[in-house]
Motif scaffolding. Sequence first.
Motif, PDB file in Angstrom:
ATOM      1  N   GLU A 144       2.507   2.073  -3.269  1.00 26.53           N
ATOM      2  CA  GLU A 144       1.566   2.618  -4.257  1.00 26.53           C
ATOM      3  C   GLU A 144       1.397   4.121  -4.079  1.00 26.53           C
ATOM      4  O   GLU A 144       1.138   4.833  -5.032  1.00 26.53           O
ATOM      5  CB  GLU A 144       0.184   1.972  -4.116  1.00 26.53           C
ATOM      6  CG  GLU A 144       0.222   0.474  -4.026  1.00 26.53           C
ATOM      7  CD  GLU A 144       0.001  -0.216  -5.351  1.00 26.53           C
ATOM      8  OE1 GLU A 144      -1.151  -0.207  -5.799  1.00 26.53           O
ATOM      9  OE2 GLU A 144       0.976  -0.732  -5.923  1.00 26.53           O
ATOM     10  N   THR A 145       1.506   4.575  -2.813  1.00 24.72           N
ATOM     11  CA  THR A 145       1.273   6.002  -2.559  1.00 24.72           C
ATOM     12  C   THR A 145       2.486   6.863  -2.911  1.00 24.72           C
ATOM     13  O   THR A 145       2.390   8.082  -2.925  1.00 24.72           O
ATOM     14  CB  THR A 145       0.949   6.259  -1.078  1.00 24.72           C
ATOM     15  OG1 THR A 145       2.114   5.947  -0.328  1.00 24.72           O
ATOM     16  CG2 THR A 145      -0.221   5.426  -0.599  1.00 24.72           C
ATOM     17  N   LEU A 146       3.619   6.249  -3.123  1.00 23.92           N
ATOM     18  CA  LEU A 146       4.845   7.053  -3.348  1.00 23.92           C
ATOM     19  C   LEU A 146       4.829   7.749  -4.714  1.00 23.92           C
ATOM     20  O   LEU A 146       4.313   7.210  -5.662  1.00 23.92           O
ATOM     21  CB  LEU A 146       6.085   6.165  -3.241  1.00 23.92           C
ATOM     22  CG  LEU A 146       6.440   5.684  -1.839  1.00 23.92           C
ATOM     23  CD1 LEU A 146       7.754   4.932  -1.863  1.00 23.92           C
ATOM     24  CD2 LEU A 146       6.529   6.838  -0.854  1.00 23.92           C
ATOM     25  N   CYS A 184       0.836  -1.215   0.000  1.00 25.52           N
ATOM     26  CA  CYS A 184       0.000   0.000   0.000  1.00 25.52           C
ATOM     27  C   CYS A 184       0.862   1.253   0.000  1.00 25.52           C
ATOM     28  O   CYS A 184       0.633   2.189  -0.755  1.00 25.52           O
ATOM     29  CB  CYS A 184      -0.877   0.052   1.248  1.00 25.52           C
ATOM     30  SG  CYS A 184      -2.274  -1.027   1.150  1.00 25.52           S
ATOM     31  N   TYR A 185       1.861   1.228   0.883  1.00 18.32           N
ATOM     32  CA  TYR A 185       2.749   2.375   1.031  1.00 18.32           C
ATOM     33  C   TYR A 185       3.456   2.694  -0.287  1.00 18.32           C
ATOM     34  O   TYR A 185       3.525   3.855  -0.710  1.00 18.32           O
ATOM     35  CB  TYR A 185       3.758   2.069   2.134  1.00 18.32           C
ATOM     36  CG  TYR A 185       4.871   3.069   2.316  1.00 18.32           C
ATOM     37  CD1 TYR A 185       4.644   4.293   2.941  1.00 18.32           C
ATOM     38  CD2 TYR A 185       6.160   2.774   1.878  1.00 18.32           C
ATOM     39  CE1 TYR A 185       5.678   5.199   3.131  1.00 18.32           C
ATOM     40  CE2 TYR A 185       7.200   3.668   2.056  1.00 18.32           C
ATOM     41  CZ  TYR A 185       6.962   4.883   2.682  1.00 18.32           C
ATOM     42  OH  TYR A 185       7.977   5.777   2.864  1.00 18.32           O
TER      43      TYR A 185
END
Lengths: 280, 461
Positions: B459-461, B456-457
């Motif tokens: 993907e947010t970058l 998830c993390y």
Amino acid sequence: MYRIRKRQDLSDIIKLLVVDAPLIAEKAEPGQFIILRVRDQGERIPLTIADFDREKGQITLVFQIVGLTTELLAQLEEGDSLLDLVGPLGQPAHLPESGRVACIAGGVGVAPLYPKAKALYQAGVEVITIIGARDKGLLVMTDMMDAVSTQMHLCTDDGSLGYHGFVSGRLQELLDAGEQFDEVVAIGPLPMMRATVEVTRPLGLKTWVSLNPIMVDGTGMCGACRVSVGDKTQFACVDGPMFDGHLVDFAEAMRRNQMYLPEEEKSLHHCRCRGGISHA
Amino acid sequence: MPKRTERLPMPTQPADERIENFEEVNLGFTADLAQAEAKRCIQCKKPKCVEGCPVNVKIPEFIAQIVEGEYVEAGRILKETNNLPAICGRVCPQEEQCEKLCILGKRGEPVAIGRLERFAADCEREQGGDMTVERPSRPGKVAIVGSGPAGLTCAADLAIRGFDVTMFEALHAPGGVLMYGIPEFRLPKQIVQTEVNYVLSLGVTLEKNVIIGRTLTIDDLFKQGFQAVFLGTGAGLPKFMNIPGENLNGVYSANEWLTRVNLMKAYDFPCWDTPVKPGSRVAVVGGGNVAMDAVRCARRLGAEKASIVYRRSRQEMPARAEEVEHAEHEGIEFHMLTNPLRVLGDDKGWVTGMECIRMELGEPDASGRRRPVPIEGSEFIMPVDIAVMALGTSPNPIVATTTTGLDTERWGGLIADETGLTSRPGVWAGGDAVTGAATVIEAMGAGKKAAEAIACYLETL
Ligand SMILES: Cc1cc2nc3c(=O)[nH]c(=O)nc-3n(C[C@H](O)[C@H](O)[C@H](O)COP(=O)(O)OP(=O)(O)OC[C@H]3O[C@@H](n4cnc5c(N)ncnc54)[C@H](O)[C@@H]3O)c2cc1C
Ligand SMILES: Cc1cc2nc3c(=O)[nH]c(=O)nc-3n(C[C@H](O)[C@H](O)[C@H](O)COP(=O)(O)OP(=O)(O)OC[C@H]3O[C@@H](n4cnc5c(N)ncnc54)[C@H](O)[C@@H]3O)c2cc1C
Ligand code: SF4
Ligand code: SF4
Ligand code: FES
């Protein structure tokens, strides 16, 4: 990986290797060591990082052939590679940045002594070096040591070169003659370090020793390397290998180092019988 | 025909034979046994068993495939949620997990889920062939520190999602405790290697002989372009009792004893170079899986007398039930309610005995177990020539002390939230490094959760 770039015979039984190890060279500090393996069934053995070159990404190892693994290691040639190499392990030495330090080594202890002497010398400390060995054929790295020493004293047990006697005797002489030191670093076989510590104890002269207990992992996981320092048990691989010599229980350290003597002979014999070691 | 209420027993190597070798004790179900046991499962619509498994293995589904004779397919179903089924089928404390909740356990014995898992995983491993599939790669570079069950699971799950994963291991062999701790006779190293190779076949890069905190720091990893780090560094630091005589020759930590025997294969000395002192009277202090493994190794190395010395009673022993039973069959002696006071040695510094004191159970302590208290005047001397301390382990401080912003508990455990996120942004942790010594499957569960959060993390970058 871990390719041997240079191999040199310092004596019949003492060899020098320069090995590619960029990550270790990048982080290494005087006082630290590595653990290596030579073959798949092989033991993990610790050796001091005798020198390092961050630019070339290389470290230097100097070792004495005492048993199976060091014998196998001695058979490797330039271009060969070590199977495993991990480090840097242990605490960097706490070295003074000024003053006058006696750097003392017995036998192959000169290898672990060298990086400390070099760091001291480069920091501007006066380095009074005393190195000794059984006979002059076993006195190694004298040129390298000379280059990082203010004063050099060579000793041999048999008197074949320099002072006739032990390094601790030479130190005693210098002290008796009124020489002053801020600290002493003494590295070599346990009896040599013990003798040196007894010379400096009455003077309360701070004396660092580097212990060489039996090790397995080198990361604090097994406790094989435990030594008694003061009233505490310490793991030499993570808390050491350098300790205040006046606090070390040498009798215990010597006893623990003998733990596998019969097995060590057996494994050497077994390997030779199977032709595992060639005597070319 | 009424259904059997008992489960089918696991075929084993006879005890008198197996104490002479390091080969696997459990021989595994044959296809006939597996079919018969699988048919006991009533295929619950809402299977309780699955709730008991930290990675929610699809238990009824894989068991149904065994009934159908589709063993390889059963193994593939296992791998959908469990990357290391051949290992879990062997070492999970099933009686505390999946099998504890199996509905059949109410009226008789639960389905032997672990034994079936082992059977299916072995079939898949031996006959399943190559399962590698091309995966679309996704941007995102992750460093996994430690290659035990937590690290392996996290690495595999992230690689399956297409991320670029590198696993760093301090030792010369991957697998963590599976490799250096749990003995060959319980978990053959060939199986660990195959399962590790499976993880690598997913595209994970392995860097052995790299100690994070020494060879490279966490900061170095971020500088090298890693965007997230998972710490699966385990709880490898041994405890000693701090009693007199503990540094005598012949006193080992269980970690050293087991590492010499398993990782370095000292049982095959001198063909392998690392020795161990076998001993003829060996006492192992402790009552967990580690103690059981250590004492059974001692027996196999030739000890005439191999004993467990444990300060509580049999009931409180945390070891897996099966291992205690196997140990008994192998002639291991159990000195319950006994605590060492000091180790005695001869004039050469070798262990000759242990002075122990008898204990009785008092009031319950913080852990809810009754606290053992010494019985005054009950001291006695137990002759031993090797003593092994299996008193538990704590996390190694190397990473915590070399990384800024990484909070730890007082006892050394890394502090992490339920997804595994630590106090340092971009750094997750899981397994024994967070919980203290626990189980393989819990470490895997933690690795899985962290993988999800890391994905998830990224993907947010
Ligand atoms: C921190 C540290 C730094 C060292 N640095 C050097 C060095 O720079 N140069 C050098 O020549 N030697 C060094 N040693 C000693 C070196 O590790 C041993 O000589 C080597 O392990 C012997 O292995 P072997 O198989 O050849 O001999 P073995 O047959 O295994 O043993 C022969 C002798 O070495 C000792 N020994 C055996 N295994 C170990 C072990 N795992 N760790 C330590 N000692 C052991 C034994 O007590 C015995 O006296 C160092 C040791 C330590 C702990
Ligand atoms: C003898 C023994 C028997 C056991 N039996 C069972 C059993 O039957 N069933 C069960 O479920 N559980 C059992 N357990 C517990 C189980 O093995 C552990 O809970 C589990 O392995 C934890 O997994 P982990 O991935 O968190 O850590 P580990 O398996 O400990 O792996 C950690 C890895 O990280 C590496 N590492 C550590 N620090 C660094 C660093 N700084 N840099 C790089 N690498 C590093 C280590 O070398 C190691 O390989 C047993 C444990 C032991 C010791
Ligand atoms: S992984 Fe362990 S707990 Fe889960 S089903 Fe398998 S044996 Fe049971
Ligand atoms: S609870 Fe027991 S019977 Fe029900 S599905 Fe799970 S294993 Fe089968
Ligand atoms: S060598 Fe294992 S703890 Fe030091």
